[in-house]
Design a protein around this motif. Structure first.
Motif, mmCIF file in Angstrom:
data_model
loop_
_atom_site.group_PDB
_atom_site.id
_atom_site.type_symbol
_atom_site.label_atom_id
_atom_site.label_comp_id
_atom_site.label_asym_id
_atom_site.label_seq_id
_atom_site.Cartn_x
_atom_site.Cartn_y
_atom_site.Cartn_z
ATOM 1 N N GLN A 186 0.830 -1.204 0.000
ATOM 2 C CA GLN A 186 0.000 0.000 0.000
ATOM 3 C C GLN A 186 0.866 1.258 0.000
ATOM 4 O O GLN A 186 0.618 2.216 -0.745
ATOM 5 C CB GLN A 186 -0.904 0.005 1.230
ATOM 6 C CG GLN A 186 -1.889 1.170 1.281
ATOM 7 C CD GLN A 186 -2.989 1.047 0.249
ATOM 8 O OE1 GLN A 186 -3.730 0.062 0.238
ATOM 9 N NE2 GLN A 186 -3.114 2.030 -0.638
ATOM 10 N N GLY A 189 2.529 1.649 -3.316
ATOM 11 C CA GLY A 189 1.518 2.031 -4.288
ATOM 12 C C GLY A 189 1.168 3.502 -4.225
ATOM 13 O O GLY A 189 0.955 4.152 -5.263
ATOM 14 N N CYS A 192 3.696 5.413 -6.132
ATOM 15 C CA CYS A 192 3.511 5.247 -7.580
ATOM 16 C C CYS A 192 2.344 6.078 -8.105
ATOM 17 O O CYS A 192 2.433 6.680 -9.183
ATOM 18 C CB CYS A 192 3.293 3.769 -7.911
ATOM 19 S SG CYS A 192 4.753 2.743 -7.630
ATOM 20 N N ILE A 199 3.087 0.151 -12.212
ATOM 21 C CA ILE A 199 3.591 -0.943 -11.382
ATOM 22 C C ILE A 199 3.570 -2.224 -12.193
ATOM 23 O O ILE A 199 2.527 -2.641 -12.705
ATOM 24 C CB ILE A 199 2.732 -1.117 -10.119
ATOM 25 C CG1 ILE A 199 2.727 0.173 -9.292
ATOM 26 C CG2 ILE A 199 3.249 -2.296 -9.279
ATOM 27 C CD1 ILE A 199 1.583 0.245 -8.310
ATOM 28 N N SER A 201 3.869 -5.907 -11.604
ATOM 29 C CA SER A 201 3.804 -6.816 -10.473
ATOM 30 C C SER A 201 3.994 -8.261 -10.939
ATOM 31 O O SER A 201 3.089 -8.874 -11.501
ATOM 32 C CB SER A 201 2.459 -6.675 -9.752
ATOM 33 O OG SER A 201 2.406 -7.495 -8.603
ATOM 34 N N ILE A 218 -0.788 -6.112 -5.376
ATOM 35 C CA ILE A 218 -0.933 -4.672 -5.170
ATOM 36 C C ILE A 218 -2.147 -4.125 -5.922
ATOM 37 O O ILE A 218 -2.753 -3.132 -5.510
ATOM 38 C CB ILE A 218 0.366 -3.940 -5.583
ATOM 39 C CG1 ILE A 218 0.367 -2.507 -5.055
ATOM 40 C CG2 ILE A 218 0.596 -3.986 -7.087
ATOM 41 C CD1 ILE A 218 1.716 -1.815 -5.167
ATOM 42 N N LEU A 225 -4.956 1.693 -7.843
ATOM 43 C CA LEU A 225 -3.816 0.796 -8.043
ATOM 44 C C LEU A 225 -4.130 -0.287 -9.072
ATOM 45 O O LEU A 225 -3.254 -0.733 -9.806
ATOM 46 C CB LEU A 225 -3.394 0.182 -6.709
ATOM 47 C CG LEU A 225 -2.665 1.145 -5.765
ATOM 48 C CD1 LEU A 225 -2.482 0.521 -4.390
ATOM 49 C CD2 LEU A 225 -1.318 1.551 -6.353
ATOM 50 N N GLN A 228 -3.345 1.135 -12.257
ATOM 51 C CA GLN A 228 -1.943 1.525 -12.395
ATOM 52 C C GLN A 228 -1.018 0.309 -12.453
ATOM 53 O O GLN A 228 0.191 0.462 -12.497
ATOM 54 C CB GLN A 228 -1.556 2.393 -11.184
ATOM 55 C CG GLN A 228 -0.285 3.204 -11.333
ATOM 56 C CD GLN A 228 -0.492 4.441 -12.179
ATOM 57 O OE1 GLN A 228 -1.615 4.756 -12.564
ATOM 58 N NE2 GLN A 228 0.581 5.152 -12.481
ATOM 59 N N THR A 229 -1.577 -0.912 -12.511
ATOM 60 C CA THR A 229 -0.766 -2.126 -12.379
ATOM 61 C C THR A 229 -0.956 -3.075 -13.553
ATOM 62 O O THR A 229 -2.078 -3.266 -14.035
ATOM 63 C CB THR A 229 -1.139 -2.873 -11.077
ATOM 64 O OG1 THR A 229 -0.932 -2.007 -9.959
ATOM 65 C CG2 THR A 229 -0.307 -4.136 -10.904
#
Length: 393
Positions: A186, A189, A192, A199, A201, A218, A225, A228-229
């Protein structure tokens, strides 16, 4: 003939180099114990083999959609929903020729010349090389041993520049076996999100955790998130399917579309039969519980044996199938100027092949895989101890 500049910058794989040397010694008749393997020493389960045979007999041997057959994408989406409470549609998933190819393709579609990717050290050997092949610049940030080789939010934020495009998070980790908690993820994250850093992962060892700790992705911590991942995963480790070469990525639609388009011009599609084998892996069974049990027992065994070697310290890992002990003191007391020299002499004299930590960006450590028999682990530990005591005398 002059080769392209992009390949001239590549560093050779330390894992492959030590494996090649070990094979050479074996061919000469030496009793070599190899602890460099990055794959389970179990065969693929029979039900998966049967599914592949059935697929071949049914004529499923033709081209498939570049991003993977719809049935497999559906099964992967179901896996995400059940295991990670994450919901992806088919156009948010691309099936690739192994998780390594998912990473390679991601960096190719993500990076322009000179853009940066933060890579915590120790790292899996291919991360920086793939970034360089895409024209990017890997930015190494040392994740300190006293912090269990995990990146802190402060260290991450200090490394971010205007050129930063992404950060790689690998949990559980290769080579250390360490994993991030929900709170740690967290905090990373939030950094980021603040700086608009993607991200990456890598969750390939998700199913190989030997403590009561829960794997956390994440992407499941917030909607922001999630957007964003990009998650990288596959069946190689969880189902002992390394040679089948089936991995996948899940994330924002525009990124997945670009990855799919690139795959259509590089691999055309992942092997059709292997895709149906992976489908069976997810539809007909879970991870290999017996394999996981055996790995947990081997971890306990090898960890205790390593701590009995003079000058060797080791943080106990929680997942994957590697130990990453610090042998700097042992190497120095043995009269070696570097851990690399220590590793080379260990192979030459005791015929034990381990991977030097320098290949993972950590000069004081070595990586040992316990994806081999109990007998081999016991004998290897004995030889390493004998080697250290002999040189320190």
């Amino acid at each position: 003939m002059n080769l392209a500049k992009r390949v001239k910058t590549l560093s050779p794989s330390s894992t492959l180099a030590i494996t090649a040397k070990a094979k050479e010694l074996k061919q000469q008749g030496h009793d070599v114990i190899g602890l460099g393997a990055g794959e389970p020493d179990f065969n693929t389960p029979q039900y998966i083999l049967d599914a592949a045979t059935e697929a071949m007999n049914e004529g499923k041997t033709k081209y498939t959609p570049s991003g993977g057959v719809p049935e497999l994408k559906k099964a992967i989406a179901k896996k995400f929903a059940e295991d990670n409470q994450l919901h992806y549609t088919a156009d948010q998933i691309v099936v690739t020729t192994g998780a390594k190819h998912a990473l390679y393709t991601l960096f190719q579609v993500l990076l322009d010349e000179g853009e940066e990717v933060i890579v915590p050290t120790p790292y899996w050997v291919s991360y920086p090389e793939q970034v360089k092949l895409a024209g990017g610049a890997p930015i190494f940030v040392t994740a300190r041993e006293e912090n269990q080789f995990k990146l802190t939010p402060q260290e991450l934020e200090a490394a971010i520049t205007k050129k930063t495009k992404a950060v790689v998070i690998n949990s559980p980790s290769n080579p250390t076996g360490m994993m991030y908690s929900k709170e740690e993820l967290q905090a990373l994250g939030e950094v980021c999100l603040k700086h608009d850093v993607l991200i990456v992962s890598d969750e390939i060892y998700e199913k190989l955790i030997y403590t009561g700790d829960e794997h956390v992705s994440i992407a499941q911590l917030s909607n922001a998130l999630y957007e964003q991942t990009v998650i990288i995963n596959g069946v190689s480790k969880s189902h002992a399917m390394t040679g089948w070469r089936i991995g996948y990525a899940a994330g924002p639609k525009e990124i997945i579309k670009a990855m799919t388009n690139l795959a259509s011009h590089s691999t055309s599609n992942p092997t059709s039969v292997a895709q149906y084998a992976a489908l069976a892996a997810y539809e007909q069974g879970g991870e290999l519980s017996e394999m996981k049990k055996v790995f947990a027992e081997r971890l306990e065994l090898l960890y205790d044996l390593l701590l009995d070697i003079p000058g060797v310290t080791c943080i106990k890992p929680k997942g994957a199938f590697y130990l990453f002990p610090n042998v700097k003191e042992a190497a120095t007391k043995c009269g070696f100027s570097s851990v690399d020299d220590f590793v080379a002499a260990l192979l030459e004299e005791e015929k034990v092949a381990v991977v030097p930590g320098s290949g993972f960006g950590s000069n004081d450590n070595i990586r040992l895989s316990y994806a081999t028999s109990t007998e081999a682990l016991q004998e290897a530990a004995k030889r390493i101890k004998d080697f250290v005591i002999k040189h320190q005398a």
